[in-house]
Every structure is written in structure tokens, then in C-alpha cells.
Design a protein around this motif. Structure first.
Motif, mmCIF file in Angstrom:
data_model
loop_
_atom_site.group_PDB
_atom_site.id
_atom_site.type_symbol
_atom_site.label_atom_id
_atom_site.label_comp_id
_atom_site.label_asym_id
_atom_site.label_seq_id
_atom_site.Cartn_x
_atom_site.Cartn_y
_atom_site.Cartn_z
ATOM 1 N N CYS A 286 0.770 -1.240 0.061
ATOM 2 C CA CYS A 286 0.026 0.148 -0.125
ATOM 3 C C CYS A 286 0.994 1.273 -0.037
ATOM 4 O O CYS A 286 1.618 1.436 0.908
ATOM 5 N N CYS B 17 -5.250 -0.211 5.705
ATOM 6 C CA CYS B 17 -5.661 1.113 6.166
ATOM 7 C C CYS B 17 -7.196 1.247 5.851
ATOM 8 O O CYS B 17 -7.761 2.193 6.440
ATOM 9 N N CYS C 299 -7.565 -0.876 0.072
ATOM 10 C CA CYS C 299 -6.405 -1.442 0.950
ATOM 11 C C CYS C 299 -7.036 -2.109 2.205
ATOM 12 O O CYS C 299 -7.738 -1.622 2.864
ATOM 13 N N HIS D 244 -0.061 3.786 3.516
ATOM 14 C CA HIS D 244 0.632 3.683 4.828
ATOM 15 C C HIS D 244 1.671 2.552 4.712
ATOM 16 O O HIS D 244 2.189 2.000 3.752
HETATM 17 ZN ZN LIG Z 1 -3.116 1.042 2.879
#
Ligand SMILES: [Zn+2]
Length: 322
Positions: free
Chosen positions: A39, A63, A60, A42
Motif C-alpha cells: 500500500c 488501512c 487497502c 501506509h
Molecule cells: Zn493502506
């Protein structure tokens, strides 16, 4: 900005292209041609970022954020909606810039004898192939001044990768092939032969022209493409490297066709292994693939440069096996 203008903007920017332009690389493919990777939003240690290139959506699992390309730009650049839209429009605006660059390089080609003779040595003898592929030449040390005169700010040129950090032309003494949203430069000196602009290399070369052909020849390099096209094989396309990106692979699988893989038959077998692997992946998707066996140490370009002709290549196609 109304809904329709937003939809148009989103159509102009496939999410996957935008992600790849921002250095995102998929780690693996999952069901329904979707892709999974780390991702970018994050700190991610195992791939939890899912992209659906058909729907142009991401999600995602780490997150919990997801959405379309505008939502991604908001989160990635940490800006509000209107600024994200402005950034995306600017990103799209590189297209007119590239058109100017391509025109400029095409004019330069015929002013530089060494570039034309390089093409000749690589087997490109006919003006129609140069016209068809819109091949140009970047001498270096003159593009920046030209574009600055046209009103493009240096920061924009730098961001597009046309000018390096030192303010110099990035493409120097290179044959230049326009791609979709990118350029490929091949050095005529042999040192550091390959150069793309930052971002995705795009889809398969000239795909729109061949996608309805029942048989397609896939080659690794643009010089392979050029000699085949010149020899009358107009159902040819190119992946610009033996590794296909997700979009290129999808294109090959988007209909019923036979794909002839005419990869390099190099001594370390890299091209043949890539062709074997690709053939298996294509068959798994229901596409019939055939591997073209070139003489040892040859690629389609050297085959023609070394005196091979269309009849001989046709025989290689007929002898190709899955
Ligand atoms: Zn993420």
C-alpha cells in the motif's frame, strides 16, 4: 466541475497507469485480473493494496481506504478534492508536451546523418517504417531551449523527465520512439542503450492497429518490430522488454487470437525462458500461444539484418510450437 467532466478526467487516467507512474508495482495477480501490492498510503509490510484495473478502483485491507483515481490522488498527495483534480489535470497535460517533443525529434532525425545511418545499420531502410513508427532523433543540448521558447516552464520539463536535475536534455544521441504517454530512447553509441521517461511504458506497442487480427506476433524490441513491419508483417506488436506489465498481458488476453512469441534466442536463454513462461500464462487464460524458434543467438532484428527474408520468417512462424 460537473459530474461529466469528472468522469472524462477519470477515463483519461487509468488508475493503474497513475499508480505505476508513482512507482507502484504489483506483487501478485489475484482473481479476475486484479492486482495486489504494497500500500502506497501506509507503511505496509505484506501486500494489502488491491487494484482492479477494469473498474479503476483500489482498496487497502490494511488501512481500509479505497476509491477511484481522484480519491487516490487526494490521499497520496494529501490534498483536498479540488487540488487532487487539478493535479490529475496537470498530469494529463503532459500529452501536448510530448506531442511537441515528438515533432521536434522527428525533424532532427533528417538533420543528423549519423542517426539515419544507425537506423540503416539496424535494418531500417525504408522511409515508410520511419513514418509509421514516427521515429525521431534526440541530438541532446537543444530540446530544452526549444520547449522553453514554446513557453513550457523548466519545472514541467524536469517533472516530465525530459530535462535532468542539472537542467540538461535527458535524451542525448538517442533514436526516439513515441509510445503511448511515454518515449523510448535507444542510444546510438551503445552506452546505456535504453531510456524511458519516468512512469509506465504503457500498453503493447500499436495495439489498436492489431487487436482485431486473428494472429499477432509479439516481439521484445522496437527494432524487431520495425524490421518485421518493413518485411510486410503488419500484425506485429511489441512489449518493450521480455517482461509484460499487467496492462500488456491483459491486452493479449482480451479476445480470441493466436499469439506468436518471437523473443530473442540469446545465449543465456533469457528470451526463451520468458517466452516459455509467457506461453504457459497465455494458455492458462485460453489464448493459444506459439513460440517462434529463431536461430541461436538471434532476435528478429538480427535475423533480418543478417539477410533473413520474409519467406524464411514465415517458415519460422509455421514451425512455431506451443
Ligand atoms: Zn493502506
Amino acid at each position: 466541475m460537473n459530474r461529466r467532466a469528472l468522469d472524462e478526467l477519470k477515463q483519461q487516467i487509468p488508475l493503474l497507469d497513475y499508480l505505476q507512474a508513482h512507482d507502484w508495482r504489483p506483487a501478485r495477480r489475484v482473481r479476475d485480473e486484479r492486482l495486489m501490492g504494497l500500500c502506497p498510503l501506509h507503511t505496509d509490510h505484506k501486500p494489502s493494496f488491491l487494484v482492479d484495473p477494469h473498474k479503476n478502483l483500489f482498496y487497502c485491507y490494511g488501512c481500509g481506504r479505497g476509491g477511484d483515481v481522484i480519491r487516490f490522488a487526494e490521499l497520496y498527495h494529501q490534498v483536498k478534492f479540488p487540488e487532487a483534480v487539478a493535479l490529475l489535470r496537470e498530469w494529463c497535460g503532459q500529452a501536448p508536451l510530448l506531442d511537441q517533443v515528438i515533432d521536434f525529434y522527428r525533424i532532427q532525425l533528417f538533420r543528423h546523418h549519423d542517426a539515419v545511418s544507425y537506423l540503416y545499420d539496424r535494418g531500417l531502410h525504408r522511409p515508410d517504417v520511419i513514418e509509421h513508427m514516427r521515429i525521431g532523433y534526440a541530438p541532446g543540448r537543444c530540446l530544452r531551449a526549444w520547449l522553453t521558447d514554446l513557453g513550457f516552464p523548466t519545472a514541467v520539463l524536469r517533472q516530465a523527465g525530459l530535462v535532468n536535475a542539472a537542467g540538461k536534455d535527458a535524451f542525448v544521441q538517442r533514436i526516439v520512439f513515441p509510445l503511448e504517454g511515454n518515449l523510448y530512447g535507444r542510444s546510438i553509441q551503445g552506452s546505456a542503450p535504453h531510456l524511458f521517461l519516468p512512469g509506465s511504458k504503457g500498453g503493447l506497442y500499436g495495439w489498436e492497429r492489431v487487436r482485431r487480427c486473428p494472429e499477432v506476433i509479439l516481439v521484445e524490441g522496437l527494432f524487431d518490430y520495425a524490421v518485421l513491419w518493413q518485411a510486410g508483417f503488419h500484425h506485429v506488436t511489441c512489449s518493450m522488454g521480455s517482461h509484460l506489465n499487467a496492462r500488456q498481458f491483459q491486452q493479449l488476453c482480451d479476445g480470441r487470437r493466436t499469439v506468436y512469441l518471437a523473443f530473442d534466442s540469446d545465449h543465456n536463454q533469457g528470451g526463451q525462458l520468458a517466452a516459455q513462461w509467457m506461453s504457459r500464462r497465455l494458455w492458462a487464460q485460453g489464448v493459444s500461444a506459439r513460440r517462434v524458434h529463431l536461430p541461436d543467438g538471434q532476435d528478429p532484428n538480427s535475423f533480418f539484418v543478417g539477410g533473413g527474408d520474409a519467406h524464411q520468417f514465415q517458415r519460422l512462424l509455421e514451425a512455431a510450437r506451443p
